[in-house]
Motif scaffolding. Structure first.
Motif, PDB file in Angstrom:
ATOM      1  N   CYS A 328      18.051  17.565  29.528  1.00  0.00           N
ATOM      2  CA  CYS A 328      18.392  16.578  30.552  1.00  0.00           C
ATOM      3  C   CYS A 328      19.875  16.697  30.868  1.00  0.00           C
ATOM      4  O   CYS A 328      20.714  16.648  29.971  1.00  0.00           O
ATOM      5  CB  CYS A 328      18.082  15.164  30.040  1.00  0.00           C
ATOM      6  SG  CYS A 328      18.742  13.878  31.127  1.00  0.00           S
ATOM      7  N   CYS A 331      21.867  13.168  29.949  1.00  0.00           N
ATOM      8  CA  CYS A 331      22.135  12.687  28.587  1.00  0.00           C
ATOM      9  C   CYS A 331      22.043  13.760  27.510  1.00  0.00           C
ATOM     10  O   CYS A 331      22.403  13.513  26.366  1.00  0.00           O
ATOM     11  CB  CYS A 331      21.198  11.524  28.243  1.00  0.00           C
ATOM     12  SG  CYS A 331      19.507  12.064  27.937  1.00  0.00           S
ATOM     13  N   HIS A 333      19.354  15.119  26.288  1.00  0.00           N
ATOM     14  CA  HIS A 333      18.105  15.099  25.543  1.00  0.00           C
ATOM     15  C   HIS A 333      17.292  16.350  25.872  1.00  0.00           C
ATOM     16  O   HIS A 333      17.208  16.747  27.029  1.00  0.00           O
ATOM     17  CB  HIS A 333      17.311  13.831  25.923  1.00  0.00           C
ATOM     18  CG  HIS A 333      15.932  13.794  25.337  1.00  0.00           C
ATOM     19  ND1 HIS A 333      15.701  13.529  24.007  1.00  0.00           N
ATOM     20  CD2 HIS A 333      14.712  13.994  25.915  1.00  0.00           C
ATOM     21  CE1 HIS A 333      14.392  13.575  23.783  1.00  0.00           C
ATOM     22  NE2 HIS A 333      13.769  13.842  24.919  1.00  0.00           N
ATOM     23  N   CYS A 347      13.149  11.968  31.991  1.00  0.00           N
ATOM     24  CA  CYS A 347      13.759  12.031  30.664  1.00  0.00           C
ATOM     25  C   CYS A 347      13.314  10.827  29.855  1.00  0.00           C
ATOM     26  O   CYS A 347      13.450   9.676  30.296  1.00  0.00           O
ATOM     27  CB  CYS A 347      15.277  12.079  30.788  1.00  0.00           C
ATOM     28  SG  CYS A 347      16.106  12.051  29.192  1.00  0.00           S
ATOM     29  N   CYS A 350      16.837   8.776  28.744  1.00  0.00           N
ATOM     30  CA  CYS A 350      17.663   7.988  29.663  1.00  0.00           C
ATOM     31  C   CYS A 350      16.924   7.578  30.939  1.00  0.00           C
ATOM     32  O   CYS A 350      17.449   6.820  31.749  1.00  0.00           O
ATOM     33  CB  CYS A 350      18.950   8.735  30.019  1.00  0.00           C
ATOM     34  SG  CYS A 350      18.688  10.119  31.134  1.00  0.00           S
TER      35      CYS A 350
END
Ligand SMILES: [Zn+2]
Length: 398
Positions: A328, A331, A333, A347, A350
């Motif tokens: 992502c 963020c 992730h 995601c 977030c």
């Protein structure tokens, strides 16, 4: 270095050039056979200088006398090319910069080629001469070509190449000083991601689609191939159908190449630093098994690098093990379960909604810019991380 391409007229005496290309192909195969035998016997690579000396001797024998029809520089070029192929495979290539490359950049050693498929030979200073107007003498015969532009001095090599339709082309490689300072710098950079449907997505959100005529030609090609498959092999109808497939395919290749040049100019006009994922051919095939588009991508990267080097722009390759699609951009992730079919994803960490390709392009851009010194401004392709493959002009194979 710049390359000038010209088409030769169709003339009866072109058969001499076809014959020379065929002979070059058999010399190539002969060298490969010698390399293999030598390696089997000694466990070592065959020295290019020794091989060249050996071939010079062979040319005196009646059996190989016809090899003399090909210029000795062309033979030297074949020997050197194979030698380089092996060095790239074994990972001991010394670059012209003096640095040595200690990694494998080829997944297989050079291999035999069908003589009919063999497509070119290259001469340096000897064996050819440009005459008045649009004529050139090659190995004693005079040929005409369509002279679409002037040829500057300082020609380093001449390559005669044939396409699958039997057309002949000449490529002059000229050592022209390129004045990179004349190229306007924009101060912009961007990351790019190749997509399955969209050709390229840039980190600024813009996309580049394959042109319509290209997609149409691909459909046409598919029908022609189906038609070919229905014919009895080696029959008259089959030969005709095969000719049609070859013709369409050649048109696709030509148009695509032309379009790649346009896209390359378009992108290098807008950006100084361009970041791409370093997609090794092998890795791509394992992922998608789409050989045709992979070849097209590597061809595009070659052309883009070439155009960039002329304009003083830089193409950076970001480490391919970086999961650009799955991370992502907002963020960080990593969404490990992302499937190829998912064009859009949310995601879990977030809540951002991502377009797959755009998110990847953003990641490639930020990953690249983080690692590249801001002062870098060279007309060459740079690997962003050590251990990456470096695309050079040499990868623009004729
Ligand atoms: Zn996120």
């Amino acid at each position: 270095m710049k390359t000038y391409k010209f088409k030769l007229y169709r003339q009866k005496k072109n058969k001499h050039l076809h014959q020379q290309i065929d002979i070059a192909g058999s010399i190539y195969n002969h060298c490969i056979a010698l390399h293999r035998r030598y390696y089997k016997l000694t466990g070592r690579g065959l020295n290019a200088y020794a091989l060249m000396k050996h071939i010079t001797k062979l040319k005196q024998l009646p059996k190989y006398r016809h090899w003399n029809l090909v210029g000795s520089q062309a033979i030297q070029d074949i020997v050197q090319r194979i030698d380089k192929g092996y060095k790239l495979f074994f990972g001991n290539l010394r670059l012209s910069s003096g640095r040595s490359l200690k990694r494998k950049v080829r997944t297989s050693p050079p291999s035999f080629k069908k003589v009919k498929r063999y497509s070119s030979f290259t001469l340096k200073q000897a064996g050819w001469k440009l005459l008045d107007k649009n004529r050139i003498r090659i190995q004693g015969n005079i040929y005409k070509f369509s002279k679409s532009r002037d040829i500057p001095d300082g020609i380093k090599t001449v390559t005669i190449k044939r396409d699958p339709l039997g057309n002949l082309f000449m490529y002059f490689v000229v050592d022209e000083p390129i004045n990179q300072n004349n190229q306007p710098m924009t101060g912009n950079s961007a990351g790019f991601d190749f997509g399955l449907k969209t050709f390229l997505t840039a980190s600024n959100g813009k996309t580049i689609e394959s042109p319509l005529y290209y997609r149409e030609a691909m459909v046409e090609l598919k029908f022609a191939q189906q038609n070919l498959a229905r014919k009895v092999k080696f029959s008259g109808g089959w030969k005709k159908a095969r000719q049609i497939v070859t013709r369409i395919y050649q048109r696709v290749v030509n148009k695509r190449r032309d379009w790649f040049f346009k896209v390359s100019h378009f992108l290098t006009d807008q950006f100084d630093n361009l970041f791409f994922e370093d997609l090794s051919m092998k890795g791509m095939q394992a992922l998608w098994g789409r050989k045709v588009s992979d070849l097209a991508r590597s061809e595009f990267m070659g052309i883009l690098s070439y155009i960039a080097s002329i304009k003083g722009k830089v193409v950076h390759l970001v480490n391919r093990f970086y999961p650009s699609s799955k991370t992502c951009h907002d963020c960080g992730h990593v969404y490990k379960e992302l499937k190829l079919s998912e064009r859009e994803w949310t995601c879990q960490s977030c809540g951002s909604i991502h377009d797959r390709d755009h998110n990847a392009a953003l990641n490639i851009h930020s990953e690249g810019t983080q690692r590249v010194p801001a002062s870098l401004r060279l007309g060459d392709v740079r690997p962003v991380l050590s251990g990456n493959r470096c695309l050079t002009l040499e990868s623009l194979e004729l």
